[in-house]
Scaffold this motif. Structure first.
Motif, short mmCIF file in Angstrom:
data_model
loop_
_atom_site.label_atom_id
_atom_site.label_comp_id
_atom_site.label_asym_id
_atom_site.label_seq_id
_atom_site.Cartn_x
_atom_site.Cartn_y
_atom_site.Cartn_z
N ASP A 108 0.84 -1.19 0.00
CA ASP A 108 0.00 0.00 0.00
C ASP A 108 0.88 1.24 0.00
OD1 ASP A 108 -2.35 -1.49 0.04
OD2 ASP A 108 -2.40 -1.55 2.24
N LEU A 109 0.69 2.11 -0.99
CA LEU A 109 1.54 3.27 -1.20
C LEU A 109 0.70 4.53 -1.24
CD1 LEU A 109 3.61 1.69 -4.10
CD2 LEU A 109 4.34 1.88 -1.71
N GLU A 110 1.23 5.60 -0.66
CA GLU A 110 0.52 6.88 -0.63
C GLU A 110 0.99 7.76 -1.78
OE1 GLU A 110 -0.52 10.14 2.79
OE2 GLU A 110 1.60 9.59 2.53
N LEU A 111 0.10 8.02 -2.73
CA LEU A 111 0.46 8.87 -3.85
C LEU A 111 0.74 10.30 -3.37
CD1 LEU A 111 -2.03 7.74 -6.64
CD2 LEU A 111 0.31 6.99 -6.25
N THR A 112 1.63 10.98 -4.08
CA THR A 112 1.99 12.35 -3.71
C THR A 112 1.71 13.30 -4.86
OG1 THR A 112 4.28 12.25 -4.51
CG2 THR A 112 3.86 11.44 -2.27
N GLU A 113 1.66 14.57 -4.53
CA GLU A 113 1.53 15.63 -5.52
C GLU A 113 2.81 16.45 -5.53
OE1 GLU A 113 -1.92 17.78 -4.32
OE2 GLU A 113 -3.30 16.41 -5.34
N GLY A 114 3.14 17.00 -6.68
CA GLY A 114 4.35 17.80 -6.81
C GLY A 114 4.94 17.63 -8.19
N PRO A 115 6.07 18.29 -8.46
CA PRO A 115 6.66 18.28 -9.80
C PRO A 115 7.47 17.04 -10.14
CG PRO A 115 8.01 19.60 -8.34
CD PRO A 115 6.83 19.16 -7.52
N HIS A 116 7.69 16.16 -9.17
CA HIS A 116 8.58 15.02 -9.38
C HIS A 116 8.05 14.04 -10.43
CE1 HIS A 116 8.87 16.48 -5.19
NE2 HIS A 116 10.18 16.44 -5.42
N ALA A 117 6.75 13.75 -10.38
CA ALA A 117 6.19 12.75 -11.28
C ALA A 117 6.30 13.19 -12.74
CB ALA A 117 4.73 12.48 -10.92
N ALA A 118 6.06 14.47 -13.00
CA ALA A 118 6.14 14.96 -14.37
C ALA A 118 7.56 14.86 -14.91
CB ALA A 118 5.64 16.40 -14.44
N LEU A 119 8.53 15.21 -14.08
CA LEU A 119 9.93 15.14 -14.49
C LEU A 119 10.34 13.70 -14.79
CD1 LEU A 119 12.57 16.82 -14.85
CD2 LEU A 119 13.13 16.15 -12.50
#
Length: 268
Positions: A108-119
Protein backbone atom coordinates in the motif's frame (compact mmCIF):
# COMPACT_ATOMS: atom_id res chain seq x y z
CA UNK A 1 40.32 -15.94 19.33
CA UNK A 2 36.73 -14.74 19.03
CA UNK A 3 33.63 -16.86 19.43
CA UNK A 4 30.30 -16.59 17.64
CA UNK A 5 28.80 -15.11 20.80
CA UNK A 6 31.12 -12.09 20.65
CA UNK A 7 30.23 -8.95 18.74
CA UNK A 8 32.35 -8.52 15.64
CA UNK A 9 33.61 -4.92 15.37
CA UNK A 10 33.48 -3.69 11.76
CA UNK A 11 33.29 0.07 12.22
CA UNK A 12 36.88 0.86 11.27
CA UNK A 13 36.53 -1.32 8.16
CA UNK A 14 33.44 0.42 6.72
CA UNK A 15 34.47 2.21 3.52
CA UNK A 16 31.05 3.60 2.66
CA UNK A 17 27.45 3.64 3.79
CA UNK A 18 24.63 4.62 1.49
CA UNK A 19 21.18 4.29 0.00
CA UNK A 20 18.73 6.01 -2.37
CA UNK A 21 15.68 7.96 -1.12
CA UNK A 22 13.75 7.09 -4.29
CA UNK A 23 13.88 3.40 -5.15
CA UNK A 24 15.98 2.70 -8.22
CA UNK A 25 17.68 6.08 -8.43
CA UNK A 26 21.44 6.42 -8.04
CA UNK A 27 22.88 4.76 -4.97
CA UNK A 28 24.80 7.44 -3.05
CA UNK A 29 27.25 7.25 -0.15
CA UNK A 30 26.80 9.56 2.83
CA UNK A 31 29.22 10.73 5.54
CA UNK A 32 26.55 9.97 8.14
CA UNK A 33 23.74 7.42 8.10
CA UNK A 34 21.16 7.00 10.84
CA UNK A 35 19.61 3.61 11.48
CA UNK A 36 16.54 2.43 13.32
CA UNK A 37 15.20 -1.09 13.58
CA UNK A 38 13.77 -0.85 10.06
CA UNK A 39 17.16 -0.05 8.52
CA UNK A 40 18.79 3.14 7.21
CA UNK A 41 16.51 6.11 7.86
CA UNK A 42 15.40 7.56 4.51
CA UNK A 43 16.24 4.49 2.46
CA UNK A 44 13.70 3.98 -0.34
CA UNK A 45 11.09 6.12 1.36
CA UNK A 46 9.68 6.90 -2.09
CA UNK A 47 9.12 4.85 -5.21
CA UNK A 48 7.71 5.32 -8.70
CA UNK A 49 4.44 3.61 -9.57
CA UNK A 50 2.91 2.68 -12.92
CA UNK A 51 -0.76 3.02 -12.06
CA UNK A 52 -1.97 1.50 -15.33
CA UNK A 53 0.07 -1.65 -14.69
CA UNK A 54 -0.59 -1.57 -10.95
CA UNK A 55 3.01 -2.06 -9.94
CA UNK A 56 6.15 -0.45 -8.58
CA UNK A 57 8.80 0.23 -11.21
CA UNK A 58 11.59 -2.34 -11.18
CA UNK A 59 15.13 -1.04 -11.55
CA UNK A 60 16.14 -4.01 -13.70
CA UNK A 61 13.45 -3.01 -16.23
CA UNK A 62 14.10 0.73 -15.98
CA UNK A 63 17.87 0.95 -15.67
CA UNK A 64 18.05 4.66 -16.60
CA UNK A 65 16.64 5.34 -13.15
CA UNK A 66 20.21 4.86 -11.94
CA UNK A 67 21.30 7.97 -13.81
CA UNK A 68 18.89 10.08 -11.73
CA UNK A 69 20.06 11.56 -8.43
CA UNK A 70 17.56 11.88 -5.59
CA UNK A 71 18.36 13.53 -2.28
CA UNK A 72 16.36 14.85 0.65
CA UNK A 73 17.20 18.46 1.47
CA UNK A 74 15.77 21.21 3.66
CA UNK A 75 13.63 22.15 0.67
CA UNK A 76 12.17 18.68 0.29
CA UNK A 77 12.91 15.92 -2.20
CA UNK A 78 15.33 16.98 -4.91
CA UNK A 79 15.50 15.02 -8.15
CA UNK A 80 18.16 15.81 -10.74
CA UNK A 81 18.38 14.34 -14.23
CA UNK A 82 21.67 13.76 -16.09
CA UNK A 83 20.64 16.68 -18.31
CA UNK A 84 20.91 18.97 -15.30
CA UNK A 85 17.16 19.54 -15.11
CA UNK A 86 16.09 19.44 -11.48
CA UNK A 87 13.11 19.89 -9.18
CA UNK A 88 13.03 20.31 -5.42
CA UNK A 89 9.83 20.33 -3.41
CA UNK A 90 8.20 18.61 -0.47
CA UNK A 91 5.96 15.83 -1.87
CA UNK A 92 2.47 16.49 -0.57
CA UNK A 93 -0.04 13.69 0.08
CA UNK A 94 -2.51 13.37 -2.78
CA UNK A 95 -5.10 11.82 -0.50
CA UNK A 96 -5.04 8.47 -2.25
CA UNK A 97 -3.53 5.14 -1.25
CA UNK A 98 -2.99 2.57 -3.99
CA UNK A 99 -2.16 -1.11 -3.70
CA UNK A 100 0.64 -2.00 -6.07
CA UNK A 101 2.57 -5.12 -6.96
CA UNK A 102 6.18 -5.22 -5.81
CA UNK A 103 7.88 -8.43 -6.91
CA UNK A 104 4.71 -10.41 -6.29
CA UNK A 105 3.95 -8.72 -2.99
CA UNK A 106 1.04 -6.30 -2.55
CA UNK A 107 2.12 -3.00 -0.97
CA UNK A 108 0.00 0.00 0.00
CA UNK A 109 1.54 3.27 -1.20
CA UNK A 110 0.52 6.88 -0.63
CA UNK A 111 0.46 8.87 -3.85
CA UNK A 112 1.99 12.35 -3.71
CA UNK A 113 1.53 15.63 -5.52
CA UNK A 114 4.35 17.80 -6.81
CA UNK A 115 6.66 18.28 -9.80
CA UNK A 116 8.58 15.02 -9.38
CA UNK A 117 6.19 12.75 -11.28
CA UNK A 118 6.14 14.96 -14.37
CA UNK A 119 9.93 15.14 -14.49
CA UNK A 120 10.34 11.39 -14.10
CA UNK A 121 7.58 10.62 -16.60
CA UNK A 122 9.42 12.72 -19.16
CA UNK A 123 12.74 11.04 -18.39
CA UNK A 124 11.36 7.50 -18.53
CA UNK A 125 8.98 8.23 -21.42
CA UNK A 126 6.10 6.66 -19.54
CA UNK A 127 3.46 7.87 -17.12
CA UNK A 128 4.63 7.35 -13.55
CA UNK A 129 3.60 8.67 -10.15
CA UNK A 130 5.72 9.31 -7.08
CA UNK A 131 4.49 7.49 -3.97
CA UNK A 132 5.59 7.43 -0.37
CA UNK A 133 6.30 3.90 0.82
CA UNK A 134 6.01 2.51 4.36
CA UNK A 135 9.37 1.55 5.83
CA UNK A 136 10.65 -1.59 4.16
CA UNK A 137 7.69 -1.94 1.79
CA UNK A 138 9.79 -1.68 -1.38
CA UNK A 139 12.91 -3.37 -0.04
CA UNK A 140 13.39 -6.76 -1.70
CA UNK A 141 15.43 -8.44 1.01
CA UNK A 142 16.55 -7.53 4.54
CA UNK A 143 16.84 -3.79 5.36
CA UNK A 144 20.65 -3.82 5.35
CA UNK A 145 22.96 -5.30 2.73
CA UNK A 146 26.73 -5.76 2.92
CA UNK A 147 29.40 -6.32 0.28
CA UNK A 148 33.12 -6.60 0.91
CA UNK A 149 36.14 -5.36 -1.02
CA UNK A 150 37.90 -8.74 -1.22
CA UNK A 151 34.80 -10.29 -2.78
CA UNK A 152 34.49 -7.38 -5.21
CA UNK A 153 38.13 -7.75 -6.22
CA UNK A 154 37.72 -11.49 -6.73
CA UNK A 155 34.67 -11.04 -8.94
CA UNK A 156 36.35 -8.20 -10.81
CA UNK A 157 39.35 -10.38 -11.58
CA UNK A 158 37.20 -13.26 -12.78
CA UNK A 159 35.05 -10.94 -14.93
CA UNK A 160 38.01 -8.91 -16.29
CA UNK A 161 36.55 -5.85 -14.57
CA UNK A 162 39.43 -4.52 -12.43
CA UNK A 163 37.68 -1.32 -11.32
CA UNK A 164 34.84 -3.18 -9.61
CA UNK A 165 35.70 -1.94 -6.12
CA UNK A 166 35.31 1.62 -7.38
CA UNK A 167 31.94 0.58 -8.81
CA UNK A 168 30.63 -1.07 -5.65
CA UNK A 169 27.40 0.93 -6.11
CA UNK A 170 26.45 -1.67 -8.76
CA UNK A 171 25.41 -3.81 -5.81
CA UNK A 172 23.52 -0.98 -4.07
CA UNK A 173 24.80 -2.18 -0.71
CA UNK A 174 24.07 -0.34 2.50
CA UNK A 175 27.64 -1.01 3.69
CA UNK A 176 30.89 -1.67 1.86
CA UNK A 177 33.35 -3.38 4.22
CA UNK A 178 37.11 -3.59 3.62
CA UNK A 179 38.31 -7.22 3.90
CA UNK A 180 41.28 -9.30 2.79
CA UNK A 181 39.61 -12.69 2.26
CA UNK A 182 36.99 -13.11 -0.47
CA UNK A 183 33.55 -14.11 0.82
CA UNK A 184 34.64 -13.92 4.46
CA UNK A 185 31.28 -12.23 5.05
CA UNK A 186 29.49 -15.52 4.49
CA UNK A 187 31.12 -16.84 7.67
CA UNK A 188 29.34 -14.09 9.60
CA UNK A 189 25.90 -15.70 9.19
CA UNK A 190 24.10 -15.40 12.51
CA UNK A 191 26.84 -13.22 13.99
CA UNK A 192 26.18 -9.84 15.62
CA UNK A 193 28.37 -7.15 14.09
CA UNK A 194 28.88 -3.57 15.16
CA UNK A 195 29.14 -0.56 12.85
CA UNK A 196 29.34 2.75 14.70
CA UNK A 197 26.87 2.43 17.54
CA UNK A 198 24.60 0.13 15.48
CA UNK A 199 24.26 -3.61 16.08
CA UNK A 200 23.38 -5.82 13.11
CA UNK A 201 22.65 -9.50 12.89
CA UNK A 202 24.01 -10.93 9.66
CA UNK A 203 21.69 -13.04 7.56
CA UNK A 204 22.07 -15.19 4.44
CA UNK A 205 23.79 -14.33 1.15
CA UNK A 206 21.91 -12.11 -1.30
CA UNK A 207 20.70 -13.48 -4.66
CA UNK A 208 21.54 -11.14 -7.54
CA UNK A 209 19.81 -10.10 -10.75
CA UNK A 210 20.95 -8.28 -13.91
CA UNK A 211 21.00 -4.87 -12.15
CA UNK A 212 24.67 -5.49 -11.33
CA UNK A 213 25.50 -5.49 -15.05
CA UNK A 214 24.51 -1.83 -15.42
CA UNK A 215 26.86 1.07 -14.83
CA UNK A 216 25.73 2.52 -11.47
CA UNK A 217 25.99 6.14 -12.65
CA UNK A 218 24.47 5.91 -16.12
CA UNK A 219 22.28 2.81 -16.11
CA UNK A 220 23.95 1.65 -19.33
CA UNK A 221 24.72 -2.07 -19.52
CA UNK A 222 28.49 -2.47 -19.13
CA UNK A 223 29.69 -5.83 -17.91
CA UNK A 224 28.81 -9.51 -17.62
CA UNK A 225 29.03 -9.82 -13.87
CA UNK A 226 25.86 -11.85 -13.42
CA UNK A 227 27.01 -14.50 -15.90
CA UNK A 228 30.41 -14.65 -14.21
CA UNK A 229 28.83 -15.06 -10.77
CA UNK A 230 26.63 -17.87 -12.06
CA UNK A 231 29.71 -19.78 -13.15
CA UNK A 232 31.22 -20.15 -9.69
CA UNK A 233 28.91 -18.90 -6.94
CA UNK A 234 26.14 -20.75 -5.07
CA UNK A 235 22.64 -20.09 -6.38
CA UNK A 236 19.19 -20.00 -4.83
CA UNK A 237 16.20 -22.07 -5.88
CA UNK A 238 15.51 -19.64 -8.73
CA UNK A 239 19.04 -20.06 -10.07
CA UNK A 240 20.19 -16.60 -9.00
CA UNK A 241 23.85 -16.43 -7.92
CA UNK A 242 24.59 -14.99 -4.48
CA UNK A 243 26.91 -12.13 -3.64
CA UNK A 244 27.11 -10.16 -0.38
CA UNK A 245 25.04 -10.76 2.74
CA UNK A 246 21.90 -9.35 4.28
CA UNK A 247 21.49 -8.06 7.82
CA UNK A 248 18.84 -6.87 10.27
CA UNK A 249 19.21 -4.02 12.74
CA UNK A 250 18.86 -5.29 16.29
CA UNK A 251 19.70 -2.24 18.39
CA UNK A 252 22.28 0.16 19.73
CA UNK A 253 25.76 -0.68 20.92
CA UNK A 254 27.53 1.11 23.73
CA UNK A 255 29.88 4.01 23.15
CA UNK A 256 32.98 3.14 21.16
CA UNK A 257 35.62 4.57 18.89
CA UNK A 258 34.08 6.97 16.34
CA UNK A 259 34.65 6.20 12.66
CA UNK A 260 33.77 7.70 9.30
CA UNK A 261 31.24 7.29 7.88
CA UNK A 262 29.27 7.90 11.07
CA UNK A 263 26.54 5.34 11.74
CA UNK A 264 24.13 5.98 14.59
CA UNK A 265 21.04 4.25 15.94
CA UNK A 266 17.73 5.77 17.00
CA UNK A 267 14.63 4.07 18.32
CA UNK A 268 11.83 4.28 15.77
Amino acid sequence: MTTRDEVLELGSSVLSAGFAPVKGTRHLSYPEVRFDRAGPVGDRQYCLVDLAAGRVLKTVENSTLMAVVSTVTDGGLEITLPTGESVCAAPEPAGEVVTSNYWGRAVDLELTEGPHAALMSEWLDRDVHLARAPRGAVVFNAPVSIVTTASLRDLGTRADHPDLTAEAARFRATLVIDTTTPYAEEAWLGRVVRVGDVLLRVGPPIPRCAVIDFDPASGIRRGRLLKTLAQYRPTNAAGEPCFGVSADVIGRAGAGTPHRPTMSFEEG
